[in-house]
Motif scaffolding. Structure first.
Motif, PDB file in Angstrom:
ATOM      1  N   HIS A 177       0.804  -1.224   0.000  1.00 27.93           N
ATOM      2  CA  HIS A 177       0.000   0.000   0.000  1.00 27.93           C
ATOM      3  C   HIS A 177       0.837   1.274   0.000  1.00 27.93           C
ATOM      4  O   HIS A 177       0.406   2.304  -0.513  1.00 27.93           O
ATOM      5  N   THR A 178       2.019   1.247   0.596  1.00 25.85           N
ATOM      6  CA  THR A 178       2.849   2.457   0.684  1.00 25.85           C
ATOM      7  C   THR A 178       4.260   2.115   0.236  1.00 25.85           C
ATOM      8  O   THR A 178       4.985   1.415   0.952  1.00 25.85           O
ATOM      9  N   GLN A 179       4.644   2.583  -0.934  1.00 30.10           N
ATOM     10  CA  GLN A 179       5.933   2.244  -1.528  1.00 30.10           C
ATOM     11  C   GLN A 179       7.076   2.470  -0.544  1.00 30.10           C
ATOM     12  O   GLN A 179       7.272   3.567  -0.039  1.00 30.10           O
ATOM     13  N   GLY A 180       7.801   1.395  -0.215  1.00 25.84           N
ATOM     14  CA  GLY A 180       8.954   1.497   0.664  1.00 25.84           C
ATOM     15  C   GLY A 180       8.669   1.320   2.134  1.00 25.84           C
ATOM     16  O   GLY A 180       9.585   1.112   2.920  1.00 25.84           O
ATOM     17  N   PHE A 181       7.386   1.387   2.537  1.00 28.20           N
ATOM     18  CA  PHE A 181       7.075   1.327   3.966  1.00 28.20           C
ATOM     19  C   PHE A 181       5.949   0.345   4.279  1.00 28.20           C
ATOM     20  O   PHE A 181       5.108   0.598   5.142  1.00 28.20           O
ATOM     21  N   ASN A 182       5.929  -0.776   3.593  1.00 27.23           N
ATOM     22  CA  ASN A 182       4.928  -1.802   3.871  1.00 27.23           C
ATOM     23  C   ASN A 182       5.317  -2.668   5.065  1.00 27.23           C
ATOM     24  O   ASN A 182       4.462  -3.320   5.653  1.00 27.23           O
ATOM     25  N   HIS A 183       6.605  -2.685   5.386  1.00 30.35           N
ATOM     26  CA  HIS A 183       7.092  -3.504   6.501  1.00 30.35           C
ATOM     27  C   HIS A 183       6.802  -2.801   7.822  1.00 30.35           C
ATOM     28  O   HIS A 183       7.077  -1.610   7.971  1.00 30.35           O
ATOM     29  N   ARG A 184       6.228  -3.506   8.774  1.00 32.08           N
ATOM     30  CA  ARG A 184       5.868  -2.985  10.090  1.00 32.08           C
ATOM     31  C   ARG A 184       4.807  -1.883  10.009  1.00 32.08           C
ATOM     32  O   ARG A 184       4.807  -0.953  10.818  1.00 32.08           O
ATOM     33  N   SER A 185       3.950  -1.971   9.022  1.00 37.22           N
ATOM     34  CA  SER A 185       2.849  -1.015   8.922  1.00 37.22           C
ATOM     35  C   SER A 185       1.620  -1.733   8.398  1.00 37.22           C
ATOM     36  O   SER A 185       1.706  -2.862   7.908  1.00 37.22           O
ATOM     37  N   ALA A 186       0.484  -1.061   8.512  1.00 39.45           N
ATOM     38  CA  ALA A 186      -0.757  -1.539   7.918  1.00 39.45           C
ATOM     39  C   ALA A 186      -1.351  -0.392   7.125  1.00 39.45           C
ATOM     40  O   ALA A 186      -1.081   0.783   7.406  1.00 39.45           O
ATOM     41  N   GLY A 187      -2.155  -0.719   6.128  1.00 39.22           N
ATOM     42  CA  GLY A 187      -2.774   0.307   5.312  1.00 39.22           C
ATOM     43  C   GLY A 187      -4.282   0.176   5.326  1.00 39.22           C
ATOM     44  O   GLY A 187      -4.810  -0.931   5.210  1.00 39.22           O
ATOM     45  N   VAL A 188      -4.970   1.295   5.503  1.00 34.99           N
ATOM     46  CA  VAL A 188      -6.436   1.310   5.435  1.00 34.99           C
ATOM     47  C   VAL A 188      -6.840   2.299   4.353  1.00 34.99           C
ATOM     48  O   VAL A 188      -6.330   3.427   4.307  1.00 34.99           O
ATOM     49  N   ALA A 189      -7.745   1.882   3.468  1.00 34.91           N
ATOM     50  CA  ALA A 189      -8.180   2.715   2.355  1.00 34.91           C
ATOM     51  C   ALA A 189      -9.619   3.147   2.570  1.00 34.91           C
ATOM     52  O   ALA A 189     -10.512   2.308   2.748  1.00 34.91           O
ATOM     53  N   ALA A 190      -9.835   4.460   2.542  1.00 35.32           N
ATOM     54  CA  ALA A 190     -11.185   5.011   2.616  1.00 35.32           C
ATOM     55  C   ALA A 190     -11.779   4.969   1.211  1.00 35.32           C
ATOM     56  O   ALA A 190     -11.194   5.520   0.269  1.00 35.32           O
ATOM     57  N   ILE A 191     -12.911   4.329   1.065  1.00 35.64           N
ATOM     58  CA  ILE A 191     -13.526   4.183  -0.254  1.00 35.64           C
ATOM     59  C   ILE A 191     -14.123   5.519  -0.675  1.00 35.64           C
ATOM     60  O   ILE A 191     -15.073   6.007  -0.071  1.00 35.64           O
ATOM     61  N   GLY A 192     -13.538   6.124  -1.698  1.00 41.74           N
ATOM     62  CA  GLY A 192     -13.976   7.425  -2.172  1.00 41.74           C
ATOM     63  C   GLY A 192     -12.787   8.272  -2.570  1.00 41.74           C
ATOM     64  O   GLY A 192     -11.633   7.811  -2.591  1.00 41.74           O
ATOM     65  N   THR A 193     -13.065   9.533  -2.899  1.00 41.64           N
ATOM     66  CA  THR A 193     -12.041  10.504  -3.277  1.00 41.64           C
ATOM     67  C   THR A 193     -12.195  11.728  -2.389  1.00 41.64           C
ATOM     68  O   THR A 193     -13.273  12.330  -2.356  1.00 41.64           O
ATOM     69  N   PHE A 194     -11.147  12.093  -1.674  1.00 41.21           N
ATOM     70  CA  PHE A 194     -11.270  13.133  -0.648  1.00 41.21           C
ATOM     71  C   PHE A 194     -10.292  14.271  -0.888  1.00 41.21           C
ATOM     72  O   PHE A 194      -9.443  14.581  -0.055  1.00 41.21           O
ATOM     73  N   THR A 195     -10.457  14.879  -2.038  1.00 42.25           N
ATOM     74  CA  THR A 195      -9.674  16.066  -2.369  1.00 42.25           C
ATOM     75  C   THR A 195     -10.194  17.256  -1.565  1.00 42.25           C
ATOM     76  O   THR A 195     -11.201  17.160  -0.849  1.00 42.25           O
ATOM     77  N   ALA A 196      -9.496  18.378  -1.675  1.00 46.14           N
ATOM     78  CA  ALA A 196      -9.840  19.563  -0.882  1.00 46.14           C
ATOM     79  C   ALA A 196     -11.306  19.946  -1.069  1.00 46.14           C
ATOM     80  O   ALA A 196     -11.821  19.978  -2.193  1.00 46.14           O
ATOM     81  N   GLY A 197     -11.969  20.221   0.038  1.00 42.75           N
ATOM     82  CA  GLY A 197     -13.357  20.645   0.009  1.00 42.75           C
ATOM     83  C   GLY A 197     -14.371  19.526   0.012  1.00 42.75           C
ATOM     84  O   GLY A 197     -15.579  19.782   0.124  1.00 42.75           O
ATOM     85  N   THR A 198     -13.916  18.289  -0.106  1.00 46.85           N
ATOM     86  CA  THR A 198     -14.842  17.151  -0.108  1.00 46.85           C
ATOM     87  C   THR A 198     -15.213  16.777   1.321  1.00 46.85           C
ATOM     88  O   THR A 198     -14.318  16.582   2.153  1.00 46.85           O
ATOM     89  N   PRO A 199     -16.503  16.663   1.644  1.00 42.60           N
ATOM     90  CA  PRO A 199     -16.877  16.247   2.996  1.00 42.60           C
ATOM     91  C   PRO A 199     -16.382  14.830   3.295  1.00 42.60           C
ATOM     92  O   PRO A 199     -16.467  13.940   2.449  1.00 42.60           O
TER      93      PRO A 199
END
Length: 287
Positions: A177-199
């Motif tokens: 999920h995160t280039q270079g930092f997958n070891h000793r980490s977890a990734g959570v993905a919020a379903i959607g697109t949250f650019t500036a101004g998006t609730p």
């Protein structure tokens, strides 16, 4: 009774005496140098996420002689734990004929949670979340030919958490999920697109906070603190072997040059950290 005189004492040759005097100091110096170089034959070799030995740490432009992964992340007492939130298993969204992924790879613990967004439409019915996750899985494990979906977890706008990558939700599964930092980490993905101004739905951020509190609590990590992670890929923001002090709850963009998880969700990360700390029972967390 006849008394025999004691035998004459043998003199130790001067050269031997010099060696005996010099040897202890030399041994001591050697041990100090071994410690400074991070060499300890009683310890296993420290490896990065790709199984290779970690390169020396680079902190503030200085080269350290201690392997970076051997430097412990700042952790608090393991007494700060949070209950496991409800997580929908991957069998609920995975198609029955989906190919079996290869055996999961594991780290020894999870010290950071990276937050992502899926860059997909926001106007969806939460009942369609399994279908959306199937499409993401098909894009990553199918079109891109990854071994599985990259995210360890996903969350929809109603606050429902889903298991992503195979290997067990409670185990320190190495994701993609995160280039270079997958070891000793977890990734959570919020379903959607949250650019500036998006609730950003509160149910979604509350669910991410609950996940962070539980998952990081398994290693005694304060969600407001920092984790020392070692880059395993030059494509990240840090060259391979660099020890980077990142937030325990970080955005994807902190480790990789991307706009993910979007400006709106990034702005909610401080609140997510504080909420997660309160869920762990940390009395000094902001109300």
């Amino acid at each position: 009774m006849r008394v025999f005189p004691a035998p004459p004492a043998r003199r130790v040759p001067r050269a031997v005496r010099a060696v005996l005097c010099w040897l202890p100091g030399t041994v001591a110096c050697g041990l100090l140098l071994a410690c400074a170089a991070g060499i300890d034959p009683a310890l296993p070799e420290v490896t990065g996420g790709d199984g290779r030995a970690s390169a020396p740490t680079v902190i503030a432009g200085r080269r350290s002689l201690m392997p970076a992964a051997a430097v412990p992340a700042r952790r608090a007492s393991t007494a700060y734990r949070a209950p496991r939130p409800r997580i929908v298993p991957r069998e609920a969204w995975l198609t029955p004929n989906a190919p079996t992924p290869p055996p999961a790879r594991y780290a020894n613990r999870v010290e950071a949670l990276f937050v992502h967004h899926t860059d997909s439409p926001n106007r969806y019915d939460c009942a369609d979340a399994p279908r959306i996750i199937r499409a993401l899985h098909a894009g990553q494990a199918g079109a891109r030919k990854w071994d599985d979906i990259g995210y360890n977890f996903l969350v929809d706008r109603c606050g429902t958490l889903y298991e992503g990558r195979a290997g067990g939700t409670e185990r320190p599964v190495v994701g993609a999920h995160t280039q270079g930092f997958n070891h000793r980490s977890a990734g959570v993905a919020a379903i959607g697109t949250f650019t500036a101004g998006t609730p950003v739905p509160k149910a979604m951020t509350d669910a991410i906070a609950a996940l962070a509190a539980w998952k990081l609590g398994l290693s005694g990590i304060d969600p407001r603190g920092a984790a020392l992670l070692v880059s395993t890929n030059n494509l990240s923001r840090f060259p391979t072997g660099t020890a980077a002090a990142l937030r325990a709850v970080a955005g994807h963009s902190n480790g990789y040059a991307t706009h993910c998880p979007g400006a709106a969700l990034t702005a909610r990360l401080p609140t997510i950290r504080e909420t997660a700390a309160r869920l762990q029972g940390r009395q000094d967390a902001s109300p």
